[in-house]
Write an enzyme that holds these catalytic residues in place. Structure first.
Site, mmCIF file in Angstrom:
data_model
loop_
_atom_site.group_PDB
_atom_site.id
_atom_site.type_symbol
_atom_site.label_atom_id
_atom_site.label_comp_id
_atom_site.label_asym_id
_atom_site.label_seq_id
_atom_site.Cartn_x
_atom_site.Cartn_y
_atom_site.Cartn_z
ATOM 1 N N ILE A 121 -6.217 5.349 -0.156
ATOM 2 C CA ILE A 121 -5.928 6.744 0.200
ATOM 3 C C ILE A 121 -5.977 7.710 -0.972
ATOM 4 O O ILE A 121 -5.792 8.904 -0.788
ATOM 5 C CB ILE A 121 -4.563 6.865 0.911
ATOM 6 C CG1 ILE A 121 -3.413 6.490 -0.021
ATOM 7 C CG2 ILE A 121 -4.545 6.053 2.174
ATOM 8 C CD1 ILE A 121 -2.047 6.752 0.571
ATOM 9 N N SER B 241 0.844 -1.184 0.000
ATOM 10 C CA SER B 241 0.000 0.000 0.000
ATOM 11 C C SER B 241 0.882 1.238 0.000
ATOM 12 O O SER B 241 2.106 1.149 0.089
ATOM 13 C CB SER B 241 -0.882 0.009 1.253
ATOM 14 O OG SER B 241 -1.702 -1.125 1.273
ATOM 15 N N HIS B 242 0.253 2.364 -0.063
ATOM 16 C CA HIS B 242 0.991 3.614 -0.032
ATOM 17 C C HIS B 242 1.300 3.961 1.416
ATOM 18 O O HIS B 242 0.379 4.065 2.221
ATOM 19 C CB HIS B 242 0.161 4.730 -0.656
ATOM 20 C CG HIS B 242 -0.302 4.414 -2.038
ATOM 21 N ND1 HIS B 242 0.525 4.506 -3.130
ATOM 22 C CD2 HIS B 242 -1.490 3.981 -2.507
ATOM 23 C CE1 HIS B 242 -0.142 4.163 -4.206
ATOM 24 N NE2 HIS B 242 -1.365 3.832 -3.859
ATOM 25 N N PRO B 243 2.553 4.142 1.771
ATOM 26 C CA PRO B 243 2.847 4.577 3.136
ATOM 27 C C PRO B 243 2.171 5.924 3.415
ATOM 28 O O PRO B 243 2.043 6.757 2.516
ATOM 29 C CB PRO B 243 4.369 4.713 3.149
ATOM 30 C CG PRO B 243 4.836 3.819 2.056
ATOM 31 C CD PRO B 243 3.763 3.906 1.005
ATOM 32 N N SER B 244 1.743 6.092 4.619
ATOM 33 C CA SER B 244 1.099 7.350 5.004
ATOM 34 C C SER B 244 1.418 7.632 6.465
ATOM 35 O O SER B 244 1.947 6.792 7.169
ATOM 36 C CB SER B 244 -0.416 7.272 4.795
ATOM 37 O OG SER B 244 -0.996 6.270 5.603
#
Length: 141
Positions: A112, A68-71
């Site tokens: 996201i 996933s996209h780090p956030s």
């Protein structure tokens, strides 16, 4: 100049590793049930040779990553732990803002993409000193 290094801090909380280890063991147990015999092939990962907690943890450490996209790595807020102020400016730096998923103070419960688009739109307005849109008046049932 040294290249940028990204350290995602995986397993900084011991409980995270324990949760993944137990999840792997439960998944193996579920897939090993007799009703799934006709669908199950050979276990490829982590492999039947992995049996002890220590072996599971070693396998997890070698294989974990994010798809996933780090956030939330430079969260905005008003507390001491906030990296960014509410206008997305990096605290203690002049002329630098972060406008991506890193600015999110909490992980979203879904993809996201829409959140990042909203954040970018809001940041664009703040940078250009545009006033916020008026609150929408929605009908209530």
């Amino acid at each position: 100049q040294a290249p940028i290094r990204i350290f995602q801090n995986f397993f900084s909380e011991v409980e995270d590793l324990h949760t993944l280890r137990e999840g792997c063991k439960i998944a193996r147990d579920v897939v090993g049930q007799s009703p799934l015999d006709s669908y199950r092939g050979k276990e490829l990962e982590p492999g039947i040779q992995i049996k002890t907690d220590a072996e599971f943890e070693t396998w997890i450490r070698r294989n974990v990553g994010t798809s996933s996209h780090p956030s939330c790595t430079s969260a905005m807020g008003v507390g001491e732990d906030a990296v960014l102020d509410p206008t997305l400016k990096v605290r203690g730096m002049e002329g630098l803002r972060v406008v991506d998923a890193a600015a999110m103070p909490n992980v979203t419960s879904g993809n996201i993409n829409a959140c990042v688009l909203m954040l970018a739109e809001k940041a664009s307005d703040m940078i250009r000193n545009k006033p916020p849109l008026p609150a929408a008046q929605l009908p209530s049932n």
